[in-house]
Design a protein around this motif. Structure first.
Motif, PDB file in Angstrom:
ATOM      1  N   VAL A  97       8.204  39.086  31.273  1.00  0.00           N
ATOM      2  CA  VAL A  97       8.900  37.935  31.872  1.00  0.00           C
ATOM      3  C   VAL A  97       9.224  38.229  33.334  1.00  0.00           C
ATOM      4  O   VAL A  97       9.063  37.360  34.202  1.00  0.00           O
ATOM      5  N   SER A  98       9.648  39.442  33.643  1.00  0.00           N
ATOM      6  CA  SER A  98       9.970  39.795  35.030  1.00  0.00           C
ATOM      7  C   SER A  98       8.728  39.694  35.918  1.00  0.00           C
ATOM      8  O   SER A  98       8.818  39.292  37.079  1.00  0.00           O
ATOM      9  N   GLU A  99       7.555  40.034  35.372  1.00  0.00           N
ATOM     10  CA  GLU A  99       6.315  39.919  36.132  1.00  0.00           C
ATOM     11  C   GLU A  99       5.969  38.446  36.353  1.00  0.00           C
ATOM     12  O   GLU A  99       5.520  38.055  37.430  1.00  0.00           O
ATOM     13  N   LEU A 100       6.200  37.631  35.344  1.00  0.00           N
ATOM     14  CA  LEU A 100       5.948  36.199  35.466  1.00  0.00           C
ATOM     15  C   LEU A 100       6.828  35.585  36.559  1.00  0.00           C
ATOM     16  O   LEU A 100       6.350  34.785  37.363  1.00  0.00           O
ATOM     17  N   CYS A 101       8.079  35.980  36.600  1.00  0.00           N
ATOM     18  CA  CYS A 101       9.011  35.440  37.595  1.00  0.00           C
ATOM     19  C   CYS A 101       8.627  35.821  39.022  1.00  0.00           C
ATOM     20  O   CYS A 101       8.993  35.119  39.966  1.00  0.00           O
ATOM     21  N   ASP A 102       7.883  36.909  39.171  1.00  0.00           N
ATOM     22  CA  ASP A 102       7.500  37.381  40.505  1.00  0.00           C
ATOM     23  C   ASP A 102       6.167  36.819  40.998  1.00  0.00           C
ATOM     24  O   ASP A 102       5.739  37.136  42.101  1.00  0.00           O
ATOM     25  N   ILE A 103       5.509  35.979  40.203  1.00  0.00           N
ATOM     26  CA  ILE A 103       4.227  35.418  40.626  1.00  0.00           C
ATOM     27  C   ILE A 103       4.451  34.462  41.795  1.00  0.00           C
ATOM     28  O   ILE A 103       5.303  33.578  41.734  1.00  0.00           O
ATOM     29  N   LYS A 104       3.663  34.675  42.848  1.00  0.00           N
ATOM     30  CA  LYS A 104       3.728  33.794  44.018  1.00  0.00           C
ATOM     31  C   LYS A 104       2.430  33.014  44.116  1.00  0.00           C
ATOM     32  O   LYS A 104       1.427  33.380  43.504  1.00  0.00           O
ATOM     33  N   LEU A 162      -2.856  37.949  40.163  1.00  0.00           N
ATOM     34  CA  LEU A 162      -2.454  39.306  40.525  1.00  0.00           C
ATOM     35  C   LEU A 162      -1.021  39.513  40.057  1.00  0.00           C
ATOM     36  O   LEU A 162      -0.121  38.768  40.450  1.00  0.00           O
ATOM     37  N   ILE A 163      -0.824  40.501  39.207  1.00  0.00           N
ATOM     38  CA  ILE A 163       0.493  40.787  38.648  1.00  0.00           C
ATOM     39  C   ILE A 163       1.047  42.037  39.312  1.00  0.00           C
ATOM     40  O   ILE A 163       0.366  43.059  39.401  1.00  0.00           O
ATOM     41  N   HIS A 164       2.277  41.948  39.768  1.00  0.00           N
ATOM     42  CA  HIS A 164       2.979  43.085  40.374  1.00  0.00           C
ATOM     43  C   HIS A 164       3.876  43.677  39.292  1.00  0.00           C
ATOM     44  O   HIS A 164       4.911  43.109  38.952  1.00  0.00           O
ATOM     45  N   GLY A 165       3.465  44.800  38.747  1.00  0.00           N
ATOM     46  CA  GLY A 165       4.165  45.399  37.621  1.00  0.00           C
ATOM     47  C   GLY A 165       5.170  46.461  38.021  1.00  0.00           C
ATOM     48  O   GLY A 165       5.552  46.589  39.181  1.00  0.00           O
ATOM     49  N   VAL A 181      10.660  24.882  50.269  1.00  0.00           N
ATOM     50  CA  VAL A 181      10.243  25.264  48.925  1.00  0.00           C
ATOM     51  C   VAL A 181       9.783  26.713  48.962  1.00  0.00           C
ATOM     52  O   VAL A 181       8.962  27.092  49.786  1.00  0.00           O
ATOM     53  N   GLU A 182      10.332  27.502  48.049  1.00  0.00           N
ATOM     54  CA  GLU A 182       9.972  28.921  47.989  1.00  0.00           C
ATOM     55  C   GLU A 182       8.496  29.080  47.668  1.00  0.00           C
ATOM     56  O   GLU A 182       7.861  28.179  47.142  1.00  0.00           O
ATOM     57  N   LEU A 220       9.007  27.160  40.052  1.00  0.00           N
ATOM     58  CA  LEU A 220      10.232  26.762  40.744  1.00  0.00           C
ATOM     59  C   LEU A 220      11.164  26.068  39.762  1.00  0.00           C
ATOM     60  O   LEU A 220      10.722  25.391  38.851  1.00  0.00           O
ATOM     61  N   GLY A 221      12.463  26.207  40.016  1.00  0.00           N
ATOM     62  CA  GLY A 221      13.451  25.492  39.215  1.00  0.00           C
ATOM     63  C   GLY A 221      13.537  24.044  39.669  1.00  0.00           C
ATOM     64  O   GLY A 221      12.770  23.572  40.497  1.00  0.00           O
ATOM     65  N   GLN A 222      14.476  23.337  39.142  1.00  0.00           N
ATOM     66  CA  GLN A 222      14.660  21.919  39.506  1.00  0.00           C
ATOM     67  C   GLN A 222      15.145  21.741  40.931  1.00  0.00           C
ATOM     68  O   GLN A 222      14.854  20.766  41.578  1.00  0.00           O
ATOM     69  N   CYS A 223      15.922  22.676  41.407  1.00  0.00           N
ATOM     70  CA  CYS A 223      16.560  22.545  42.719  1.00  0.00           C
ATOM     71  C   CYS A 223      16.029  23.586  43.685  1.00  0.00           C
ATOM     72  O   CYS A 223      16.810  24.311  44.302  1.00  0.00           O
ATOM     73  N   ALA A 224      14.739  23.691  43.816  1.00  0.00           N
ATOM     74  CA  ALA A 224      14.151  24.690  44.715  1.00  0.00           C
ATOM     75  C   ALA A 224      14.675  24.496  46.120  1.00  0.00           C
ATOM     76  O   ALA A 224      14.832  23.388  46.579  1.00  0.00           O
TER      77      ALA A 224
END
Length: 95
Positions: free
Chosen positions: A27-34, A44-47, A84-85, A90-94
């Protein structure tokens, strides 16, 4: 009860589950996907410990990614690009 995929949140959440199940990433890797980490065939996954690896995109995953990207574009169309990040999810309020 069947959940309709009409909202940005529903589409995003379904894609998150598909990615987690298809790829086995954390999950932490998923959250870091840009945005820049995603190409047509892989992500590309940053592990841990700065290790990087590629995970491949299945046909099902690609289908939902297209759906998500369209919903995301509609959801944040009134925001300037610098507001926008650059994270993929992104969440609802990016900001």
């Amino acid at each position: 009860m069947i959940l309709k995929e009409e909202t940005y949140s529903n589409i995003r959440d379904k894609l998150i589950l598909i990615i987690l199940f298809d790829t086995g990433i954390r999950v932490s890797e998923l959250c870091d996907i840009k945005e820049v980490d995603i190409s047509m065939r892989h992500i590309l996954i940053h592990g841990k410990c700065s290790k990087r690896r590629l995970v491949y995109i299945s046909k099902t995953m690609r289908k939902y990614m297209r759906k998500f990207e369209e919903a995301k574009k509609q959801r944040f169309k009134h925001k300037e690009s610098h507001e926008v990040e650059d994270f993929y999810f992104l969440g609802q309020c990016a900001q």
